[in-house]
Design a protein around this motif. Structure first.
Motif, PDB file in Angstrom:
ATOM      1  N   LEU A 139       1.119 -15.778  10.532  1.00 20.67           N
ATOM      2  CA  LEU A 139       1.434 -15.199  11.580  1.00 20.67           C
ATOM      3  C   LEU A 139       2.704 -14.674  11.916  1.00 20.67           C
ATOM      4  N   PHE A 140       3.527 -15.639  11.558  1.00 25.79           N
ATOM      5  CA  PHE A 140       5.008 -15.138  11.681  1.00 25.79           C
ATOM      6  C   PHE A 140       5.556 -14.365  10.831  1.00 25.79           C
ATOM      7  N   THR A 141       5.013 -14.202   9.609  1.00 24.96           N
ATOM      8  CA  THR A 141       5.355 -13.234   8.715  1.00 24.96           C
ATOM      9  C   THR A 141       5.062 -11.701   9.297  1.00 24.96           C
ATOM     10  N   ARG A 142       3.781 -11.832   9.995  1.00 25.44           N
ATOM     11  CA  ARG A 142       2.963 -10.494  10.454  1.00 25.44           C
ATOM     12  C   ARG A 142       4.132 -10.061  11.657  1.00 25.44           C
ATOM     13  N   TYR A 143       4.531 -10.934  12.427  1.00 29.40           N
ATOM     14  CA  TYR A 143       5.412 -10.793  13.515  1.00 29.40           C
ATOM     15  C   TYR A 143       6.608 -10.039  13.063  1.00 29.40           C
ATOM     16  N   ILE A 144       7.185 -10.740  11.914  1.00 30.46           N
ATOM     17  CA  ILE A 144       8.689  -9.877  11.437  1.00 30.46           C
ATOM     18  C   ILE A 144       8.064  -8.569  11.109  1.00 30.46           C
ATOM     19  N   ASP A 145       6.992  -8.389  10.455  1.00 30.63           N
ATOM     20  CA  ASP A 145       6.862  -6.994   9.981  1.00 30.63           C
ATOM     21  C   ASP A 145       6.585  -6.226  10.999  1.00 30.63           C
ATOM     22  N   ASP A 146       5.943  -6.680  11.909  1.00 30.14           N
ATOM     23  CA  ASP A 146       5.754  -5.842  13.424  1.00 30.14           C
ATOM     24  C   ASP A 146       6.871  -5.489  13.875  1.00 30.14           C
TER      25      ASP A 146
ATOM     26  N   GLN B 216       9.107  -3.037  11.705  1.00 31.72           N
ATOM     27  CA  GLN B 216       8.365  -1.637  12.016  1.00 31.72           C
ATOM     28  C   GLN B 216       8.777  -1.123  13.352  1.00 31.72           C
ATOM     29  N   PHE B 217       8.799  -1.872  14.254  1.00 24.83           N
ATOM     30  CA  PHE B 217       8.981  -1.442  15.703  1.00 24.83           C
ATOM     31  C   PHE B 217      10.726  -0.743  15.621  1.00 24.83           C
ATOM     32  N   GLN B 218      11.439  -1.675  15.210  1.00 27.07           N
ATOM     33  CA  GLN B 218      12.941  -1.432  14.991  1.00 27.07           C
ATOM     34  C   GLN B 218      13.111  -0.093  14.358  1.00 27.07           C
ATOM     35  N   ILE B 219      12.457   0.012  13.194  1.00 29.07           N
ATOM     36  CA  ILE B 219      12.738   1.405  12.273  1.00 29.07           C
ATOM     37  C   ILE B 219      12.073   2.609  13.008  1.00 29.07           C
ATOM     38  N   SER B 220      10.777   2.281  13.700  1.00 24.91           N
ATOM     39  CA  SER B 220      10.530   3.655  14.560  1.00 24.91           C
ATOM     40  C   SER B 220      11.498   3.907  15.632  1.00 24.91           C
TER      41      SER B 220
ATOM     42  N   LYS C 254      21.980   5.181  18.639  1.00 25.69           N
ATOM     43  CA  LYS C 254      22.575   6.003  19.882  1.00 25.69           C
ATOM     44  C   LYS C 254      23.024   5.127  20.786  1.00 25.69           C
ATOM     45  N   GLN C 255      22.367   4.055  21.100  1.00 24.18           N
ATOM     46  CA  GLN C 255      22.899   2.943  22.011  1.00 24.18           C
ATOM     47  C   GLN C 255      23.960   1.951  21.285  1.00 24.18           C
ATOM     48  N   PHE C 256      23.525   1.524  20.333  1.00 22.62           N
ATOM     49  CA  PHE C 256      24.437   0.715  19.934  1.00 22.62           C
ATOM     50  C   PHE C 256      25.139   0.862  18.575  1.00 22.62           C
ATOM     51  N   GLY C 257      24.916   1.977  17.783  1.00 23.77           N
ATOM     52  CA  GLY C 257      25.547   2.276  16.564  1.00 23.77           C
ATOM     53  C   GLY C 257      24.979   1.898  15.393  1.00 23.77           C
ATOM     54  N   GLN C 258      25.360   2.585  14.232  1.00 27.79           N
ATOM     55  CA  GLN C 258      24.725   2.283  13.125  1.00 27.79           C
ATOM     56  C   GLN C 258      24.814   0.773  12.650  1.00 27.79           C
ATOM     57  N   GLU C 259      26.076   0.341  12.831  1.00 30.49           N
ATOM     58  CA  GLU C 259      26.249  -0.985  12.031  1.00 30.49           C
ATOM     59  C   GLU C 259      25.655  -2.247  12.626  1.00 30.49           C
ATOM     60  N   ALA C 260      25.450  -1.803  13.974  1.00 31.05           N
ATOM     61  CA  ALA C 260      24.646  -2.959  14.839  1.00 31.05           C
ATOM     62  C   ALA C 260      23.243  -2.627  14.570  1.00 31.05           C
ATOM     63  N   TYR C 261      23.011  -1.649  14.289  1.00 29.29           N
ATOM     64  CA  TYR C 261      21.276  -1.475  13.862  1.00 29.29           C
ATOM     65  C   TYR C 261      20.898  -2.132  12.538  1.00 29.29           C
ATOM     66  N   VAL C 262      21.901  -1.876  11.662  1.00 23.82           N
ATOM     67  CA  VAL C 262      21.864  -2.622  10.217  1.00 23.82           C
ATOM     68  C   VAL C 262      21.618  -3.944  10.274  1.00 23.82           C
ATOM     69  N   ALA C 263      22.808  -4.373  11.037  1.00 28.04           N
ATOM     70  CA  ALA C 263      22.762  -5.898  11.350  1.00 28.04           C
ATOM     71  C   ALA C 263      21.667  -6.667  12.135  1.00 28.04           C
ATOM     72  N   LEU C 264      21.057  -5.849  12.795  1.00 23.00           N
ATOM     73  CA  LEU C 264      19.899  -6.101  13.618  1.00 23.00           C
ATOM     74  C   LEU C 264      18.664  -6.291  12.674  1.00 23.00           C
ATOM     75  N   LEU C 265      18.524  -5.147  11.817  1.00 24.27           N
ATOM     76  CA  LEU C 265      17.278  -5.224  10.935  1.00 24.27           C
ATOM     77  C   LEU C 265      17.525  -6.367   9.955  1.00 24.27           C
ATOM     78  N   LYS C 266      18.706  -6.592   9.403  1.00 24.11           N
ATOM     79  CA  LYS C 266      19.115  -7.802   8.594  1.00 24.11           C
ATOM     80  C   LYS C 266      18.738  -9.263   9.150  1.00 24.11           C
ATOM     81  N   GLN C 267      19.140  -9.264  10.565  1.00 22.27           N
ATOM     82  CA  GLN C 267      18.885 -10.456  11.357  1.00 22.27           C
ATOM     83  C   GLN C 267      17.263 -10.862  11.368  1.00 22.27           C
ATOM     84  N   THR C 268      16.635  -9.677  11.653  1.00 25.77           N
ATOM     85  CA  THR C 268      15.310  -9.909  11.852  1.00 25.77           C
ATOM     86  C   THR C 268      14.606 -10.141  10.707  1.00 25.77           C
ATOM     87  N   LYS C 269      14.969  -9.513   9.568  1.00 30.48           N
ATOM     88  CA  LYS C 269      14.097  -9.976   8.237  1.00 30.48           C
ATOM     89  C   LYS C 269      14.621 -11.364   7.778  1.00 30.48           C
ATOM     90  N   GLU C 270      15.746 -12.073   8.163  1.00 28.51           N
ATOM     91  CA  GLU C 270      16.167 -13.175   8.079  1.00 28.51           C
ATOM     92  C   GLU C 270      15.525 -14.239   8.748  1.00 28.51           C
TER      93      GLU C 270
END
Length: 182
Positions: A106-113, A116-120, A127-143
């Motif tokens: 269930l947690f793995t599914r949550y991270i995947d969902d 996917q939401f962050q990518i979509s 636009k709101q936070f910048g490319q670096e912050a977005y990449v950091a957020l994706l990395k943080q989510t996956k970890e």
């Protein structure tokens, strides 16, 4: 241990325990429907309505039975914050236990969902936070690991409670002003 017998702590602790168990029940109901329960609670925090209902009920109960119709603002705020904190921690730890020992997928599914939401929603986030912050957020989510759930729930519910507790406390506030009359 005598501190826990004071009604200003005892009542909200019990209502907070009820809130935590009710939120966990809501989580289990979402899980039983086959939906991504963690993602739904994260994206649409409708479970906070349970906290609000129990805060109102506890403040009303305290004012009626303990305060004999009177309630100070600080008493209402204390009741609301204790209920919120206990409820969020109980629910968070129960959910953590469930996703750790019962259904880790269930947690793995949550991270995947969530990923996917962050990518979509990449364009808006960049636009709101910048490319670096977005990449950091994706990395943080996956970890992310399941142990972030209890403190995440507590943090979000505390932010929601700042204004809600004040409004509830102001609505139920009633003081005895007869002591001011000569």
């Amino acid at each position: 241990m005598a501190y826990f017998n004071h009604p200003l702590l005892k009542i909200p602790l019990l209502f907070g325990l009820g809130a935590g168990l009710a939120v966990f029940g809501y989580f289990m109901a979402l899980y039983a429907t086959g939906r991504s329960a963690l993602f739904i609670i994260e994206k649409y925090p409708l479970d906070y309505g349970i906290h609000i209902i129990l805060m109102v009920a506890a403040v009303w109960y305290y004012r009626k039975n303990v305060g004999k119709g009177m309630l100070h603002l600080w008493e209402g705020l204390t009741i609301c914050y204790v209920i919120n904190t206990v409820g969020a921690l109980v629910a968070g730890w129960l959910i953590y236990g469930f996703i750790t020992y019962v259904d880790p997928a269930l947690f793995t599914r949550y991270i995947d969902d969530l990923t996917q939401f962050q990518i979509s929603d990449k364009a808006a986030m960049v636009k709101q936070f910048g490319q670096e912050a977005y990449v950091a957020l994706l990395k943080q989510t996956k970890e992310s690991r399941p142990d972030v759930i209890p403190l995440s729930m507590l943090g979000k519910k505390t932010l929601y409670t700042i204004f809600v507790a004040l409004i509830i406390s102001l609505l139920f506030r009633k003081q005895d002003y007869s002591v001011l009359k000569p």
